[in-house]
Design a protein around this motif. Structure first.
Motif, PDB file in Angstrom:
ATOM      1  N   PHE A  34       0.818  -1.137  -0.135  1.00  0.00           N
ATOM      2  CA  PHE A  34       0.105   0.073  -0.103  1.00  0.00           C
ATOM      3  C   PHE A  34       0.947   1.205   0.016  1.00  0.00           C
ATOM      4  CE2 PHE A  34      -1.425   3.523   2.839  1.00  0.00           C
ATOM      5  CZ  PHE A  34      -2.485   3.827   1.817  1.00  0.00           C
ATOM      6  N   GLU A  35       2.044   1.268   0.734  1.00  0.00           N
ATOM      7  CA  GLU A  35       2.785   2.297   0.774  1.00  0.00           C
ATOM      8  C   GLU A  35       3.161   2.828  -0.427  1.00  0.00           C
ATOM      9  OE1 GLU A  35       4.890   3.066   4.900  1.00  0.00           O
ATOM     10  OE2 GLU A  35       5.209   0.832   4.310  1.00  0.00           O
ATOM     11  N   ALA A  36       3.841   1.792  -1.358  1.00  0.00           N
ATOM     12  CA  ALA A  36       4.465   2.015  -2.429  1.00  0.00           C
ATOM     13  C   ALA A  36       3.247   2.745  -3.346  1.00  0.00           C
ATOM     14  CB  ALA A  36       4.843   0.896  -3.218  1.00  0.00           C
ATOM     15  N   ALA A  37       2.092   2.278  -3.706  1.00  0.00           N
ATOM     16  CA  ALA A  37       0.983   2.818  -4.439  1.00  0.00           C
ATOM     17  C   ALA A  37       0.484   4.203  -3.778  1.00  0.00           C
ATOM     18  CB  ALA A  37      -0.205   1.690  -4.152  1.00  0.00           C
ATOM     19  N   ALA A  38       0.618   4.601  -2.477  1.00  0.00           N
ATOM     20  CA  ALA A  38       0.419   5.610  -1.967  1.00  0.00           C
ATOM     21  C   ALA A  38       1.471   6.612  -2.509  1.00  0.00           C
ATOM     22  CB  ALA A  38       0.093   5.758  -0.396  1.00  0.00           C
ATOM     23  N   TRP A  39       2.732   6.461  -2.282  1.00  0.00           N
ATOM     24  CA  TRP A  39       4.011   7.093  -2.819  1.00  0.00           C
ATOM     25  C   TRP A  39       3.870   7.690  -4.358  1.00  0.00           C
ATOM     26  CZ3 TRP A  39       9.051   4.184  -1.046  1.00  0.00           C
ATOM     27  CH2 TRP A  39       8.976   4.392   0.355  1.00  0.00           C
ATOM     28  N   TYR A  40       3.444   6.492  -4.993  1.00  0.00           N
ATOM     29  CA  TYR A  40       2.984   7.005  -6.555  1.00  0.00           C
ATOM     30  C   TYR A  40       1.944   7.772  -6.845  1.00  0.00           C
ATOM     31  CZ  TYR A  40       2.512   5.752 -11.514  1.00  0.00           C
ATOM     32  OH  TYR A  40       2.599   5.929 -12.821  1.00  0.00           O
ATOM     33  N   TRP A  41       0.756   7.633  -6.175  1.00  0.00           N
ATOM     34  CA  TRP A  41      -0.042   8.581  -6.081  1.00  0.00           C
ATOM     35  C   TRP A  41      -0.147   9.931  -5.644  1.00  0.00           C
ATOM     36  CZ3 TRP A  41      -4.250   7.268  -8.823  1.00  0.00           C
ATOM     37  CH2 TRP A  41      -5.450   8.323  -8.695  1.00  0.00           C
ATOM     38  N   HIS A  42       0.931  10.125  -4.712  1.00  0.00           N
ATOM     39  CA  HIS A  42       1.281  11.544  -4.256  1.00  0.00           C
ATOM     40  C   HIS A  42       2.188  12.231  -5.164  1.00  0.00           C
ATOM     41  CE1 HIS A  42      -0.516  11.495  -0.295  1.00  0.00           C
ATOM     42  NE2 HIS A  42       0.027  10.516   0.128  1.00  0.00           N
ATOM     43  N   PHE A  43       3.061  11.160  -5.826  1.00  0.00           N
ATOM     44  CA  PHE A  43       3.753  11.623  -7.117  1.00  0.00           C
ATOM     45  C   PHE A  43       2.832  12.367  -8.058  1.00  0.00           C
ATOM     46  CE2 PHE A  43       5.002  10.141 -11.404  1.00  0.00           C
ATOM     47  CZ  PHE A  43       5.953  11.028 -11.503  1.00  0.00           C
ATOM     48  N   VAL A  44       1.759  11.366  -8.457  1.00  0.00           N
ATOM     49  CA  VAL A  44       0.896  11.884  -9.527  1.00  0.00           C
ATOM     50  C   VAL A  44       0.197  13.272  -9.208  1.00  0.00           C
ATOM     51  CG1 VAL A  44      -1.291  11.349 -10.465  1.00  0.00           C
ATOM     52  CG2 VAL A  44       0.354   9.689 -10.372  1.00  0.00           C
ATOM     53  N   ASP A  45      -0.177  13.524  -7.876  1.00  0.00           N
ATOM     54  CA  ASP A  45      -0.858  14.707  -7.346  1.00  0.00           C
ATOM     55  C   ASP A  45       0.097  15.908  -7.431  1.00  0.00           C
ATOM     56  OD1 ASP A  45      -2.856  13.266  -6.744  1.00  0.00           O
ATOM     57  OD2 ASP A  45      -2.561  13.336  -4.641  1.00  0.00           O
ATOM     58  N   VAL A  46       1.438  15.568  -7.163  1.00  0.00           N
ATOM     59  CA  VAL A  46       2.222  16.642  -7.337  1.00  0.00           C
ATOM     60  C   VAL A  46       2.560  17.039  -8.883  1.00  0.00           C
ATOM     61  CG1 VAL A  46       4.850  17.637  -7.008  1.00  0.00           C
ATOM     62  CG2 VAL A  46       3.522  16.280  -5.278  1.00  0.00           C
ATOM     63  N   VAL A  47       2.672  16.043  -9.800  1.00  0.00           N
ATOM     64  CA  VAL A  47       3.090  16.475 -11.007  1.00  0.00           C
ATOM     65  C   VAL A  47       1.731  17.171 -11.810  1.00  0.00           C
ATOM     66  CG1 VAL A  47       2.963  15.517 -13.578  1.00  0.00           C
ATOM     67  CG2 VAL A  47       4.402  14.465 -11.455  1.00  0.00           C
ATOM     68  N   TRP A  48       0.537  16.919 -11.375  1.00  0.00           N
ATOM     69  CA  TRP A  48      -0.607  17.429 -11.872  1.00  0.00           C
ATOM     70  C   TRP A  48      -0.523  19.125 -11.546  1.00  0.00           C
ATOM     71  CZ3 TRP A  48      -4.079  17.443 -15.536  1.00  0.00           C
ATOM     72  CH2 TRP A  48      -5.066  18.129 -15.439  1.00  0.00           C
ATOM     73  N   LEU A  49       0.120  19.199 -10.058  1.00  0.00           N
ATOM     74  CA  LEU A  49      -0.196  20.673  -9.511  1.00  0.00           C
ATOM     75  C   LEU A  49       0.974  21.508 -10.719  1.00  0.00           C
ATOM     76  CD1 LEU A  49       0.060  20.577  -5.758  1.00  0.00           C
ATOM     77  CD2 LEU A  49      -1.788  21.027  -7.366  1.00  0.00           C
ATOM     78  N   GLY A  50       1.998  20.782 -10.935  1.00  0.00           N
ATOM     79  CA  GLY A  50       2.921  21.602 -11.912  1.00  0.00           C
ATOM     80  C   GLY A  50       2.028  21.698 -13.266  1.00  0.00           C
ATOM     81  N   LEU A  51       1.456  20.806 -13.650  1.00  0.00           N
ATOM     82  CA  LEU A  51       0.748  20.803 -14.932  1.00  0.00           C
ATOM     83  C   LEU A  51      -0.154  21.851 -14.893  1.00  0.00           C
ATOM     84  CD1 LEU A  51       0.058  16.894 -16.059  1.00  0.00           C
ATOM     85  CD2 LEU A  51       1.393  18.908 -17.384  1.00  0.00           C
TER      86      LEU A  51
END
Length: 288
Positions: free
Chosen positions: A264-281
């Motif tokens: 779960f932690e690995a999936a959550a890390w990945y999801w937070h990465f996706v969130d941060v990239v979207w803010l940049g986008l």
């Protein structure tokens, strides 16, 4: 073996040789060739692309099943857990570099190449009489008129959805720490649902862009960078939602403990990465 950090097992688990890496390579090869053939109007392309997707799905299901089985059998000790954490960290770093290249292309195009073309007015007036060096409304003789995408509307809603999903996945993590399975399942279900709504709204956005705004991949540098960045990000949202869906299924089956839930932690890390990239986008693609 890292004894200094207290990471030491009597035996380090080494899995049996797996067919899944070569299966995934075959899937990606079929998808790449299929896409290239389809773009060139060859009917074989769409069937090869479909075959690649089906092989990829088969690979994901089989590989997930094997890893979950090994985890539930207790094959993974502290050293393996440590290796998993480093592996996921480097994977996310590679994804950061992947998007950094695309953001770099966007920066170079709008900050350097487009203004430079505007400076050479004598040249572009002879070669491209209709060219205007303005971003995002870059125009030229071979570029059909289009309307740039605005930040308000669906992009703003999608930003709110992803920010909310970051909260729900963190709430789910608290459930893992407290061994509250209801909180785990509800937090994961909400996160997956928010990701699904994001993808549906992005599909509506693309349809509106193509049909109403005449914004396509052929809309010059702006169209290419817009669909390249948002499209690849949407693919990452889909992958993250699939990962979290697998975690939700495991929670419902009674997997994970407060001490052992790195899947779960690995999936959550990945999801937070996706969130941060979207803010940049959202800032650099939609707002500026």
């Amino acid at each position: 073996m890292n004894v200094e950090n207290g990471i030491h097992d009597a035996h380090y688990y080494v899995p049996e040789p797996s067919r899944w890496p070569i299966t995934g390579s075959i899937a990606l090869f079929c998808m790449t060739c299929g896409t290239a053939l389809w773009i060139n109007d060859m009917q074989l392309g769409k069937w090869l692309l479909l075959a690649g997707f089906l092989i990829l799905i088969h690979m994901l299901i089989g590989w997930f099943r094997d890893v979950i089985t090994e985890s539930q059998h207790g094959d993974y000790g502290q050293q393996v857990d440590h290796s998993f954490r480093w592996g996921m960290s480097w994977f996310i770093f590679s994804e950061v570099m992947f998007f950094a290249a695309f953001f770099g292309a966007l920066f170079y195009t709008r900050t350097i190449s487009v203004p430079e073309l505007g400076w050479f007015s004598d040249t572009h007036e002879q070669l491209w009489p209709a060219f205007k060096a303005t971003w995002p409304g870059v125009s030229g003789p071979k570029i059909a008129p289009y309307t740039p995408m605005e930040a308000f509307g669906i992009p703003a809603i999608n930003t709110a959805l992803l920010l909310t999903s970051g909260i729900t996945v963190t709430w789910a993590h608290w459930g893992f720490v407290k061994n509250n399975r209801t909180q785990m399942a509800l937090g994961l279900a909400l996160t997956v649902a928010l990701g699904a709504v994001f993808l549906v709204l992005q599909a509506f956005e693309y349809h509106h862009a193509y049909t109403q705004m005449h914004l396509t991949l052929a809309s010059g540098a702006y169209g290419m960078t817009f669909f390249m960045l948002t499209g690849f990000h949407g693919m990452h949202v889909l992958v993250g939602a699939i990962m979290l869906s697998v975690m939700l299924g495991r929670v419902l089956k009674g997997h994970f403990t407060p001490e052992h839930h790195f899947g779960f932690e690995a999936a959550a890390w990945y999801w937070h990465f996706v969130d941060v990239v979207w803010l940049g986008l959202f800032v650099f693609v939609y707002c500026l």
